[in-house]
Design a protein around this motif. Structure first.
Motif, short mmCIF file in Angstrom:
data_model
loop_
_atom_site.label_atom_id
_atom_site.label_comp_id
_atom_site.label_asym_id
_atom_site.label_seq_id
_atom_site.Cartn_x
_atom_site.Cartn_y
_atom_site.Cartn_z
N HIS A 39 0.85 -1.19 0.00
CA HIS A 39 0.00 0.00 0.00
C HIS A 39 0.89 1.24 0.00
CE1 HIS A 39 -3.33 -2.62 0.95
NE2 HIS A 39 -2.67 -3.08 2.00
N VAL A 40 0.69 2.10 -0.99
CA VAL A 40 1.42 3.37 -1.01
C VAL A 40 0.70 4.33 -0.07
CG1 VAL A 40 2.09 5.34 -2.42
CG2 VAL A 40 2.36 3.01 -3.30
N ARG A 41 1.45 4.87 0.89
CA ARG A 41 0.83 5.74 1.90
C ARG A 41 1.15 7.22 1.68
NH1 ARG A 41 -2.92 2.40 3.19
NH2 ARG A 41 -2.37 0.70 4.62
N GLY A 42 2.14 7.50 0.87
CA GLY A 42 2.51 8.89 0.61
C GLY A 42 3.47 8.93 -0.56
N ALA A 43 4.07 10.09 -0.79
CA ALA A 43 4.94 10.26 -1.95
C ALA A 43 6.05 9.22 -1.98
CB ALA A 43 5.53 11.66 -1.95
N GLU A 44 6.71 9.02 -0.84
CA GLU A 44 7.81 8.06 -0.79
C GLU A 44 7.62 7.10 0.38
OE1 GLU A 44 11.18 10.62 -0.60
OE2 GLU A 44 11.21 10.99 -2.74
N SER A 45 6.37 6.83 0.68
CA SER A 45 6.05 6.02 1.85
C SER A 45 5.20 4.82 1.44
CB SER A 45 5.28 6.89 2.85
OG SER A 45 4.83 6.09 3.91
N VAL A 46 5.59 3.64 1.94
CA VAL A 46 4.91 2.43 1.50
C VAL A 46 4.79 1.44 2.66
CG1 VAL A 46 7.00 1.27 0.72
CG2 VAL A 46 4.86 0.74 -0.39
N GLU A 47 3.68 0.71 2.68
CA GLU A 47 3.48 -0.32 3.70
C GLU A 47 3.32 -1.66 3.01
OE1 GLU A 47 0.67 0.20 7.27
OE2 GLU A 47 -0.29 -1.38 6.11
N VAL A 48 4.06 -2.66 3.50
CA VAL A 48 4.05 -3.98 2.88
C VAL A 48 3.44 -4.98 3.87
CG1 VAL A 48 5.50 -5.81 1.89
CG2 VAL A 48 6.15 -3.42 1.61
N GLU A 49 2.56 -5.84 3.39
CA GLU A 49 1.98 -6.89 4.24
C GLU A 49 2.64 -8.22 3.91
OE1 GLU A 49 -2.26 -7.02 3.99
OE2 GLU A 49 -2.49 -4.95 4.65
N LEU A 50 3.22 -8.83 4.96
CA LEU A 50 3.96 -10.08 4.81
C LEU A 50 3.35 -11.10 5.77
CD1 LEU A 50 6.67 -11.20 3.52
CD2 LEU A 50 7.79 -10.45 5.62
N THR A 51 3.24 -12.34 5.34
CA THR A 51 2.69 -13.35 6.24
C THR A 51 3.73 -14.44 6.46
OG1 THR A 51 0.70 -14.64 6.73
CG2 THR A 51 1.56 -14.86 4.50
N PRO A 52 3.88 -14.93 7.71
CA PRO A 52 4.89 -15.97 7.95
C PRO A 52 4.41 -17.33 7.48
CG PRO A 52 3.74 -15.44 10.00
CD PRO A 52 3.17 -14.54 8.94
N THR A 53 5.35 -18.19 7.08
CA THR A 53 4.97 -19.55 6.73
C THR A 53 4.53 -20.28 8.00
OG1 THR A 53 7.28 -20.19 6.95
CG2 THR A 53 6.50 -19.73 4.74
N TYR A 54 5.40 -20.24 9.02
CA TYR A 54 5.07 -20.78 10.34
C TYR A 54 5.11 -19.61 11.32
CZ TYR A 54 5.28 -25.64 8.93
OH TYR A 54 5.02 -26.83 8.33
N THR A 55 4.29 -19.68 12.38
CA THR A 55 4.22 -18.58 13.33
C THR A 55 5.60 -18.22 13.87
OG1 THR A 55 2.13 -19.58 13.96
CG2 THR A 55 2.84 -17.70 15.25
N GLY A 56 6.42 -19.25 14.09
CA GLY A 56 7.72 -19.01 14.70
C GLY A 56 8.86 -18.92 13.69
N VAL A 70 15.34 -3.37 -0.62
CA VAL A 70 15.08 -3.29 -2.06
C VAL A 70 14.14 -2.13 -2.38
CG1 VAL A 70 13.17 -4.95 -2.17
CG2 VAL A 70 14.64 -4.67 -4.13
N LEU A 71 13.19 -1.84 -1.49
CA LEU A 71 12.27 -0.73 -1.76
C LEU A 71 12.94 0.62 -1.52
CD1 LEU A 71 8.84 -2.13 -0.51
CD2 LEU A 71 9.70 -1.95 -2.85
N HIS A 72 13.85 0.67 -0.55
CA HIS A 72 14.67 1.89 -0.36
C HIS A 72 15.45 2.16 -1.64
CE1 HIS A 72 13.77 2.71 3.73
NE2 HIS A 72 14.39 1.67 4.26
N ALA A 73 16.02 1.10 -2.20
CA ALA A 73 16.83 1.25 -3.41
C ALA A 73 16.00 1.75 -4.59
CB ALA A 73 17.50 -0.07 -3.76
N HIS A 74 14.68 1.54 -4.51
CA HIS A 74 13.81 2.01 -5.58
C HIS A 74 13.11 3.31 -5.20
CE1 HIS A 74 14.59 -1.92 -7.34
NE2 HIS A 74 14.13 -1.42 -8.48
N GLY A 75 13.72 4.05 -4.30
CA GLY A 75 13.26 5.41 -4.05
C GLY A 75 12.22 5.58 -2.96
N MET A 76 11.86 4.47 -2.30
CA MET A 76 10.89 4.60 -1.21
C MET A 76 11.66 4.92 0.08
SD MET A 76 7.72 4.24 -2.06
CE MET A 76 7.48 4.66 -3.77
N ARG A 77 11.46 6.10 0.60
CA ARG A 77 12.22 6.52 1.78
C ARG A 77 11.69 5.82 3.04
NH1 ARG A 77 15.05 11.54 1.72
NH2 ARG A 77 13.76 12.12 -0.05
#
Lengths: 172, 239
Positions: A39-56, A70-77
């Protein structure tokens, strides 16, 4: 709230999805099926949703750092990686290409199940799932050595035809 | 859309997972075969992951794990019991994993605060339960020594099993129904393993269990001392 995925979000999802899994580097996070949304939250701000394979699963922290990098490298501060549990990850989320790469790497891929949900607990040796073929020689004459292998997501098996032991990415 | 998480229930379930995880971790370097060493460590890791999620909903996970005194822990007395021999560890795991599997399945079907975790963890615990059941069959229906030891372990831990079905604030599940299902399943496994279902009490006089109220058995303090000493000796240290 209705959200639609923008072209930028799709592009960022693809970039984040290209990150290799820290434990099974033959697979990308997209092929493993653990990346849920960007989800893009602002000009250079992004939120990523990740799910674990196992809880631990200890790899989740390394995955988060790699995604941030990798997202920093693509300009997301400003990158935030959030862990989500619902809907629970299943081995059915591994893509067909992911399964092919696992087999090539010497790990028997998980079998695809009809119904999701918990693995039925049955007593005795008879199992309803089809046999696990050996990733080395293809024989289906294989046996279980241990339900838990080098990581929680794998079981240890042995091929009775070529005698090689192998890991099986077990169904979850 | 936010649900109020009951800290009491989160602590109870989180402490069960944390304490059993630590006990299983004690097998590292001591298990009878390498495969079992790996299996027990994997089960411990699953439980630790569940504990982290649960304790984080009740407060700071590190403070809760490392800085609470014995009487503040809310885990079942069953999970703090020492490992004993391998049969003892398997009997403890059979009783607990059967309970936890039924509990998570129940919670996953609710829309309460634990539904997300339960829906995920129930799949992990299905493997723990299967592992414990298969070993119970193998040891019980195996050699004379295995049978004797497995019987001894099942009987010794029986009095700790009633506590699992006592009500916990904030835990919205059908405990009576769960207890019936638990008894049915455990009895079936023990029968198949040619073991005798213990006859001693599970609740009331001569049974054990007030872990949920903070009353613990003798060995728990020693376990906590080992689990907490590094964090207490070096506050705030990180890798």
């Amino acid at each position: 709230m209705v959200t639609t995925t923008t072209a930028l979000e799709s592009a960022l999802l693809e970039i984040a999805g290209s990150v290799p899994d820290p434990e099974l580097p033959v697979l990308t996070l997209q092929e493993l099926g653990v990346l849920r949304a960007v989800h893009v939250r602002g000009a250079e701000s992004v939120e990523v949703e990740l799910t674990p394979t196992y809880t631990g699963c200890p790899a989740i922290e390394a995955m988060s750092l790699d995604i941030e990098r990798v997202l920093h490298a693509h300009g997301m501060r400003d990158v935030t990686v959030r862990t989500v549990l619902r809907p629970a990850w299943s081995t059915d989320d591994i893509t067909a290409e992911g399964r092919r790469k696992l087999r090539e790497f010497g790990i028997a891929p998980p079998r695809v199940r009809e119904a999701s949900g918990p693995v039925p607990v049955s007593l005795g040796p008879t199992r309803t799932l089809e046999p696990v073929p050996c990733p080395h020689c293809g024989s289906t004459d294989t046996e279980l050595l241990s339900r838990f292998s080098s990581t929680a997501c794998k079981a240890l098996r042995r091929c009775l035809a070529c005698r090689e032991p192998f890991d099986h990415f077990k169904e979850l | 859309m936010t649900t109020t998480v009951s800290a009491t229930a989160a602590l109870a379930l989180g402490d069960d997972a944390l304490v059993l995880s630590h006990r299983l971790g004690e097998w590292a370097g001591h298990a009878p075969v390498l495969e079992e060493e790996v299996a027990l460590a994997n089960i411990a890791l699953d439980l630790l992951g569940q504990a982290r999620v649960l304790l984080s909903t009740a407060g700071d996970e590190d403070e809760l794990a490392y800085l609470r005194e014995e009487r503040a822990f809310r885990n079942l007395q069953l999970v703090e019991q020492p490992n004993g021999d391998f049969a003892h560890t398997i009997a403890r795991q059979l009783y607990f994993s059967t309970y936890q599997h039924l509990l998570y399945a129940g919670l996953a079907a609710t829309d309460g605060p634990f539904a997300d975790l339960a829906a995920k963890a129930v799949k992990e615990v299905a493997y723990h339960r299967d592992h414990a059941e298969q070993w119970t069959l193998r040891l019980g229906d195996g050699t004379e020594t295995g049978h004797e030891r497995m019987q001894r372990a099942c009987t010794a831990l029986w009095r700790f099993t009633g506590e699992m079905f006592q009500p916990v604030d904030g835990l919205d599940v059908d405990l009576a129904g769960m207890e019936t299902a638990w008894l049915e399943s455990v009895r079936a496994v023990l029968h198949r393993a040619t073991l005798t279902v213990p006859e001693g009490p599970r609740t009331g006089a001569w049974s054990a269990g007030a872990g949920r109220q903070g009353v613990h058995t003798e060995s728990f303090g020693r376990m906590l001392a080992e689990m907490q000493h590094l964090h207490r000796s070096h506050p705030g240290a990180s890798w």
